[in-house]
Design an enzyme around this catalytic site. Structure first.
Site, PDB file in Angstrom:
ATOM      1  CB  THR A 401      17.459  18.777  49.961  1.00  0.00           C
ATOM      2  OG1 THR A 401      18.214  19.998  50.096  1.00  0.00           O
ATOM      3  CG2 THR A 401      17.971  17.803  51.007  1.00  0.00           C
ATOM      4  CB  THR A 419      21.385  18.676  49.815  1.00  0.00           C
ATOM      5  OG1 THR A 419      20.923  19.865  49.170  1.00  0.00           O
ATOM      6  CG2 THR A 419      22.551  19.033  50.695  1.00  0.00           C
ATOM      7  CD  GLU A 438      24.608  22.297  50.324  1.00  0.00           C
ATOM      8  OE1 GLU A 438      23.555  22.736  50.823  1.00  0.00           O
ATOM      9  OE2 GLU A 438      24.614  21.503  49.393  1.00  0.00           O
ATOM     10  CB  SER A 465      22.555  21.619  56.937  1.00  0.00           C
ATOM     11  OG  SER A 465      21.546  20.840  56.319  1.00  0.00           O
ATOM     12  CB  SER A 466      17.231  23.159  57.070  1.00  0.00           C
ATOM     13  OG  SER A 466      17.424  24.542  57.125  1.00  0.00           O
ATOM     14  N   GLY A 487      13.462  20.282  51.254  1.00  0.00           N
ATOM     15  CA  GLY A 487      12.715  21.531  51.178  1.00  0.00           C
ATOM     16  C   GLY A 487      13.344  22.660  51.959  1.00  0.00           C
ATOM     17  N   GLY A 488      14.682  22.636  52.092  1.00  0.00           N
ATOM     18  CA  GLY A 488      15.387  23.743  52.710  1.00  0.00           C
ATOM     19  C   GLY A 488      14.962  24.005  54.136  1.00  0.00           C
TER      20      GLY A 488
END
Length: 583
Positions: A401, A419, A438, A465-466, A487-488
């Site tokens: 991302t 991302t 994804e 998603s984060s 960073g997820g």
């Protein structure tokens, strides 16, 4: 192929179709010089500012501002350039979320998250009745969602663009055709993620030597296939990505992948739409904080982390006191528990967004936090409007991302997180760009304890998603901070920490981003950034009840622009290769 032969037509037609207000789109935009540092601030009313994870991409956005473009124009040009120079993290083969705000504080959000093919089922990642291990689910066709970035860009440009669509592509075309140097961060990604980075023969030919080793730092890479793709998209618009030759190539690549081939149809691509969603906004102290709602968990999680510690005097405690970080960690545990329970694509499941950011509910959650002890177990709550029809799922690790921020001379701001999910996504390449992985953001196990999970795979659904692109407005109604991170699952933690640094600890955005990261995603484990003051605080955190504190190496990357005293200041994470560039 017709898709490639079209370049002969483009070399003539792009000059004829130039917009009157910009240079001919077939001609190069003014070549970039050394990136201008914007750390010391530029006056309000200047052409604008860009902060991105790569200075070459930031310069691409700054070129649009130099030509009189909007924050939206600059954000799109930055996204396209990142497709070239940061292929391990983002690009047109993936998706994103865009949060836009104008000078009056009106906020819009656009959802360009990828969707699962219509053929997808809850058992999408099960082979012969058994679930794939996460590392085995990533490479190949099964993890690829229908990319959303170009539909997002087109929708945003139609509403807020000032320059021609073709002009936005010119810096990226030049980078792809004339070449770009491999950076240390990209070289490390190529070495550490060779399973995806080198999976596709076209990608191996670009980034790896004959002996299978990644090209060295500083090596010049030219990507003519991507330049051609961009030239066609520049002339024909976003539809040429989702229909015709590119759509056929993409669907075929997914369906015939050497690993995990999976059905994706041209109809899946043609039917994709970016969606305008209502922003999720709330009040933290004297500031209005706005972000992206479902399928993103970013806004609700960031706001919960902040609101649940609002009753504590974090300002007085300061960043040197372990109790500050204890409180942040406890708030994260509660916020992430709600995230895992409730957040998913709201077009498919009922997500109690209003309840999750309700001040009264978050006050109840805050009351569970003690300044001197830890919760034995952080369980999800029952926010107003919640329907407890789903099981709580365990969090899954994410990587990759990128985030970038732009502001323009009119006071408009764009906060855009883009991302392809993991490093180099699925490893599949079409037209010079990597395809995302994804769909591994869905729960591989669709059920838990006999109940379905909200984030299970379904055809046409967008995975949770984060990503947390965020805009913050001060009590004067003017933009104070535009921020986001990569960073997820750590993204909400990174963003909330930086906001606390700016708003509570009076740090510059750069210094707030540079603060060490504490990450407590539920359970009883707390992660602290290795080699920082937080690692030295482990004994103190253990005395506060955190029995399992683990120091781990950072993989963080955030970018921001803040407004202080009539000046815009850019900020890039010192852990990254990012930069802020002014026109």
């Amino acid at each position: 192929m017709i898709f490639l032969r079209a370049l002969r037509f483009l070399s003539f037609s792009t000059v004829l179709l130039a917009s009157a207000c910009v240079p001919p789109p077939g001609a190069p935009v003014a070549p970039p010089g050394p990136p201008a540092s914007a750390a010391n601030g530029i006056p309000d009313g200047s052409p604008g500012l860009v902060s991105a994870a790569d200075p070459r991409a930031a310069e691409a956005g700054a070129q649009m501002l130099r030509l009189g473009g909007s924050a939206t124009d600059a954000a799109i040009a930055t996204m396209l350039a990142l497709t070239v120079v940061e292929p391990q993290s983002s690009g047109i083969g993936g998706g994103g979320f865009l949060v836009l705000g104008d000078a009056a504080g009106v906020v819009e959000t656009i959802d360009g998250r990828e969707t699962a093919p219509k053929a997808a089922t809850p058992l999408w990642f099960h082979i012969d009745g058994k679930p794939l291990a996460f590392p085995d689910a990533v490479p190949g066709g099964r993890s690829v969602g229908v990319p959303g970035n170009l539909r997002l860009a087109a929708l945003a440009h139609n509403k807020h663009g000032r320059l021609s669509w073709r002009t936005l592509f010119q810096p990226a075309i030049r980078l792809a055709r004339e070449g770009f140097a491999i950076t240390p961060r990209m070289r490390a990604s190529l070495a550490g993620a060779s399973r995806t980075g080198a999976l596709d023969p076209d990608a191996r030919a670009l980034f790896y030597a004959a002996d299978g080793q990644p090209l060295p730092t500083g090596a010049l890479v030219r990507n003519p296939a991507l330049a051609t793709t961009f030239e066609i998209l520049a002339a024909r618009g976003a539809d040429s990505f989702y229909t015709g030759d590119n759509a056929t190539l993409l669907a075929t690549k997914v369906g015939t992948a050497p690993i995990n081939p999976a059905p994706m149809s041209t109809a899946d691509l043609a039917g994709y739409k970016a969606v305008e969603r209502p922003p999720v906004c709330g009040q933290y102290r004297q500031y209005r904080i706005c972000g992206m709602g479902p399928p993103s968990s970013g806004a609700t999680t960031v706001f919960a982390i902040l609101k649940q510690i609002e009753r504590f005097d974090i300002k007085v405690l300061g960043p040197a006191d372990p109790q500050s970080w204890h409180l942040i960690a406890e708030s994260q545990r509660l916020a992430y528990a709600d995230r895992e329970q409730y957040l998913a694509d709201a077009d498919f499941v009922s997500v109690p967004v209003a309840g999750l950011v309700d001040p009264a509910y978050l006050g109840e959650r805050s009351a569970l936090i003690s300044p001197t002890a830890t919760l034995p177990t952080a369980l999800p709550g029952t926010p107003p409007g919640a329907k407890l029809a789903f099981a709580r799922a365990a969090p899954q690790e994410e990587h990759g991302t990128t985030h970038f921020v732009t502001v323009d001379r009119w006071g408009n701001a764009a906060s855009y997180t883009s991302t392809i999910e993991g490093p180099f996504g699925s490893g599949l390449m079409v037209g010079g760009y990597y395809l995302n992985n994804e769909l591994t953001d869905f729960n591989i196990m669709p059920d838990r304890n006999g109940k379905p999970t909200a984030n299970r795979v379904e055809g046409g659904k967008r995975p949770r998603s984060s990503m947390a692109p965020t805009l913050i407005y001060g009590p004067d109604g003017k933009l104070r901070l535009a921020i986001g991170a990569a960073g997820g699952t750590t993204i909400p933690a990174q963003v909330a920490k930086a906001i606390i640094g700016v708003l509570d600890w009076n740090l510059s955005a750069r210094d707030a981003i540079a603060l060490p990261v504490i990450f407590a995603p539920g359970g009883d484990t707390v992660y602290v950034e290795k080699g920082t003051t937080l690692e030295a605080m482990i004994p103190a955190l253990q005395q506060l009840g955190h029995a399992k504190v683990i120091a781990r190496s950072p993989s963080f990357k955030a970018n921001a622009i803040e407004r202080i005293g009539g000046l815009w200041r850019g900020a890039a994470d010192p852990r990254s290769e990012g930069a802020s560039v002014a026109p």
